[in-house]
Design an enzyme around this catalytic site. Structure first.
Site, PDB file in Angstrom:
ATOM      1  N   SER A  62       0.805  -1.223   0.000  1.00 46.10           N
ATOM      2  CA  SER A  62       0.000   0.000   0.000  1.00 46.10           C
ATOM      3  C   SER A  62       0.834   1.267   0.000  1.00 46.10           C
ATOM      4  O   SER A  62       0.271   2.365  -0.062  1.00 46.10           O
ATOM      5  CB  SER A  62      -0.924   0.000   1.228  1.00 46.10           C
ATOM      6  OG  SER A  62      -0.189  -0.036   2.427  1.00 46.10           O
ATOM      7  N   LYS A 116      -6.987   3.121   8.452  1.00 42.71           N
ATOM      8  CA  LYS A 116      -6.102   4.139   7.891  1.00 42.71           C
ATOM      9  C   LYS A 116      -6.765   5.514   7.891  1.00 42.71           C
ATOM     10  O   LYS A 116      -6.135   6.532   8.216  1.00 42.71           O
ATOM     11  CB  LYS A 116      -5.697   3.749   6.476  1.00 42.71           C
ATOM     12  CG  LYS A 116      -4.822   2.502   6.398  1.00 42.71           C
ATOM     13  CD  LYS A 116      -4.537   2.114   4.958  1.00 42.71           C
ATOM     14  CE  LYS A 116      -3.660   0.861   4.887  1.00 42.71           C
ATOM     15  NZ  LYS A 116      -3.413   0.445   3.485  1.00 42.71           N
TER      16      LYS A 116
END
EC number: 3.4.21.-
Length: 851
Positions: free
Chosen positions: A742, A785
């Site tokens: 990511s 996140k």
């Protein structure tokens, strides 16, 4: 004394000194040897001897062997027993010692002590005859009426016992086969007598005297039997097994069971059998228990297996085979309990209410296997306790963190020393019902070892199709676990084996937002801390603004554990102020007891320095209630631990903010890049995994291939970014291992900022995987996140376009405060990351000549 058929013992015998027991001729005894002289006797005489004479020793009763070789021998008893050492067993636990099995041969008298070291040796004279048993009835006429009277009492005693017991039947045969002169010694060693009485029999050298002293002992035992039979007629047959008869072989050092203890123990066995027959265990378990109880009745108590078998049967009786609690199935009341105990956690509450609704419609519903996955401190364990409270069930927690032995789950087989059942069966025994709520805490932290894989042992426990017949190695019979509600907790599913994860229903428990933490603090944490510290709301007030300051400046976590500790520190500081205020109020009251002006002047003089010290501390005002503001926070908790440093760290090119997921929740991650003259090498630091290293190589390759398009050059102005240039990529917090795909878009943005010389927007964070063609692929952990970016004060977040569906899990007020950019390619990422966009240069059409 000498006869043609007589057997003579050696005239010199080594002496074994005993104190707690008396060995009579014809009897067998086990004795422990641990004193210096006795140990030397065993080593030098018994273990090294090769002839039959070396196994014959003299056993001296009523004499203690000194604990040191330097000590003199005590006065030896005049009469001893010549014995044959049948067996020698050595051991080093708990200290070096030997256990001897000796059989008495005859009496002897000590004539002279020849030596004392290393072990005593004496010249002896044999007092009894050792003749063959073939002419056993030779002395019957000589003894006359005394022998007949003794024989009559002996037969009467034996016939009062249960002849089905092997020891009793053997004793009855001995009465008919052994010579009469050997019977007094043998019967005295069998019936209940004291050591002093045995010593008197040993000292009786004349046979006639021996008969006269033994007959009263037999009569006393017979009268005791008759009295016991009158008081216990209902259990007469059972009592015959244990009264008056004791095993021939006894351990002199250790606990010697008395008849009363044997009777009580036998009563316990009878009661245990009754409990087994009246219990509601399964047919297979009942069959096994009845078989074991039969073995237990025939087993001597001195055998180690006796205690093992009894413990096994007691466990089988205590297990809740058919005992359960009734579930509370009122959905409205359950919803109220869950809402009062926990704030948010809507998925968990919804799943529990669904279970209650189905349980109302179907009574025999199997217990579900739930797995709560989330960062630490979000309440996974406490919500399991609340579920048990809601259902009205018993609750039991099993900590699995660090467990590396499958026997902790399945138990040990009973053939092993120290065997015991596994934690599942032990938990059922503890709660006493067969439908509790079992919390398997930290199931993701199981370990493997040479003792097996406990995660594999859990496969049977957590499988609804198999756990109705779970077999623990210790029980060795099936037990039904289908009614147990299993709840597992974990921080991540990455370390859970796929086969085990497939058997559980995974429910994600995300971290809390700032608003949720404020509500949890004022609903649960602050009242709990006030109660623990003896404070009341009239003494301390913590506004919501202060709570928000604690959350943003002093904690940075997904859960609320650190917040709870900070609130506890505030309460402790306030408790000190409250206690000091009470102390000041008490001083003038004590001063008023005195009389005269001197006392008043004394009080005022004492009060002056205290008021000065009070004015020196302005953080917590003395008036009640004490209000906790930002000044008080700084004095109590110190300077803020976390600052909003995002804008400060993005004041130069080559820095970008990424988003990462960890088992502890989401985190923001800075990526820094620098370039210098070199040979075109790419250096990566920050303890990166292989996937993240590959993402960095992908990013630099994509930028090199698109350098002309975006007008990216190195220090010399060349579009080949690695021409005579080295690049260094660093991920701060180097002690923390980092991996995952990511960070791809963050690395591209960081390098693009470095080569273009432009600053990345300070309020932008991003996440996403990249490809060599410049596409942005979806990643996981979007909710965690996003919450991490929200906690850090960021306003704009770039995520892959295919992760748009994950935004529905985020609370509405969090989405309103953030701006989401959905990117499908790296062009869109770069345009959103820089002020004014990151426009690519239009490609000029090339004219191809046809000449």
């Amino acid at each position: 004394m000498a006869a043609g058929s007589a057997i003579q013992i050696p005239t010199r015998l080594p002496l074994l000194l005993t104190h707690e027991s008396v060995l009579l001729p014809g009897s067998t005894m086990r004795t422990s040897v641990d004193s210096p002289r006795n140990m030397q006797l065993v080593r030098s005489r018994l273990l090294k001897g090769t002839s039959l004479r070396s196994t014959i020793i003299g056993v001296i009763p009523n004499t203690s062997d000194p604990t040191s070789d330097c000590d003199d021998l005590p006065n030896l008893h005049r009469i001893g027993t010549a014995a044959l050492a049948v067996q020698v067993v050595g051991s080093n636990w708990p200290k070096p010692h030997y256990t001897l099995l000796v059989t008495g041969l005859c009496r002897f008298q000590i004539l002279q002590l020849l030596k004392e070291k290393p072990y005593p040796v004496a010249e002896v004279q044999q007092l009894d005859r050792l003749e063959q048993f073939t002419n056993g009835h030779k002395s019957e006429e000589e003894l006359g009426e005394l022998s007949e009277q003794f024989y009559k009492y002996a037969v009467q005693l034996v016939e009062m016992l249960d002849m089905s017991v092997p020891a009793v039947a053997k004793l009855r045969r001995l009465l008919d086969n052994l010579p009469r002169e050997a019977l007094p010694d043998i019967l005295t060693s069998i019936i209940r007598t004291t050591n002093q009485e045995k010593l008197q029999i040993l000292d009786a050298v004349r046979l006639e005297e021996r008969f006269k002293m033994t007959i009263p002992l037999l009569v006393r035992q017979i009268e005791g039997l008759k009295l016991l039979q009158k008081t216990r007629k209902s259990k007469q047959d059972d009592d015959k097994r244990v009264v008056a008869i004791r095993p021939n072989r006894r351990i002199s050092h250790g606990s010697i069971t008395e008849d009363e203890e044997e009777e009580e123990d036998h009563d316990d066995v009878v009661m245990l059998e009754k409990k087994i027959r009246t219990s509601s265990m399964s047919e297979q378990a009942l069959k096994v228990c009845l078989k074991e109880i039969k073995r237990l009745k025939k087993m001597p108590q001195s055998m180690p297996e006796y205690a093992l078998t009894r413990n096994y049967l007691e466990l089988m009786v205590e297990l809740p085979w058919n005992k359960s609690t009734k579930d509370r199935l009122e959905i409205r009341a359950a919803r109220i309990v869950l809402d009062n105990d926990h704030y948010a956690m809507e998925k968990l509450k919804k799943r529990v209410l669904e279970y209650l609704a189905v349980r109302q419609l179907k009574n025999n519903l199997k217990g579900p296997i739930l797995c709560f996955v989330g960062p630490p401190g979000v309440g996974k364990t406490s919500v399991g306790r609340s579920i048990a409270k809601t259902l009205g069930r018993e609750f039991h927690r099993i900590a699995l963190g660090g467990v590396c032995d499958q026997s902790d789950i399945r138990g040990h087989r009973r053939t092993y020393v120290g065997s015991m059942p596994g934690r599942i069966i032990n938990g059922l025994k503890t709660v006493g019902v067969n439908n509790p709520v079992f919390l398997l805490d930290e199931v993701d932290k199981l370990a493997k070892s040479l003792q097996g894989d406990p995660a594999a042992a859990l496969l049977e426990v957590l499988d609804p199709e198999q756990n109705h017949s779970f077999t623990d190695h210790y029980l060795n019979v099936a037990f039904d676990l289908s009614q147990v509600l299993f709840i597992a907790t974990a921080n991540t599913t990455a370390t859970i084996p796929p086969a085990l994860l497939d058997r559980m229903e995974v429910i994600q428990v995300p971290g809390y937002t700032q608003e949720e933490k404020i509500e949890i603090a004022h609903r649960h944490l602050i009242p709990k801390q006030l109660e623990q510290h003896g404070l009341t709301p009239q003494q301390i007030q913590i506004p919501q603004v202060t709570t928000l300051g604690i959350i943003t400046r002093y904690t940075r976590e997904a859960g609320v554990r650190a917040l709870d500790r900070k609130l506890g520190a505030i309460c402790r500081a306030v408790a000190v102020k409250v206690a000091e205020g009470q102390h000041k109020e008490a001083k003038p009251d004590r001063a008023e007891v005195g009389e005269g002006e001197d006392c008043k002047e004394h009080v005022t003089e004492d009060a002056k320095p205290e008021s000065i010290s009070d004015t020196a501390d302005l953080a917590l005002p003395p008036e009640m209630p004490i209000l906790i503001d930002f000044h008080a926070l700084k004095d109590i908790l110190g300077p803020p631990m976390y600052d909003m440093e995002v804008s400060e760290r993005l004041n130069q090119p080559g820095v970008a903010i990424g988003l990462a997921w960890t088992p502890l929740g989401g985190e923001i991650m800075f990526v820094e890049a620098s370039r210098m003259d070199g040979e075109g090498q790419l250096t990566l630091t920050g303890q990166l995994g292989d996937v993240m290293k590959e993402s960095a190589h992908l990013a630099i390759s994509w930028l090199r291939s698109n350098a002309k398009r975006y007008q990216l050059t190195n220090a010399s102005g060349s579009f080949d970014l690695l021409d005579n240039t080295d690049i260094h990529l660093h991920f701060p917090a180097g002690a923390v291992t980092k991996d995952g795909p990511s960070a791809g878009v963050t690395i591209v943005t960081c390098l693009a900022s470095l080569f273009s010389g432009r600053l990345v927007c300070s309020d932008v964070a991003m996440t996403g995987e990249i490809t060599l063609r410049g596409l942005v692929l979806p990643v996981g952990g979007i909710k965690d996140k996003v919450l991490a970016a929200h906690r850090a004060g960021l306003k704009r977040i770039i995520i892959p376009q295919r992760n748009e569906k994950d935004l529905e899990e985020i609370a509405g007020h969090v989405r309103q405060e953030l701006t989401f950019v959905l990117a499908a390619c790296l062009d869109q990422v770069l345009n959103a990351a820089f002020d004014g966009g990151f426009a690519a240069k239009a490609r000029l059409e090339q004219l191809n000549s046809k000449l």
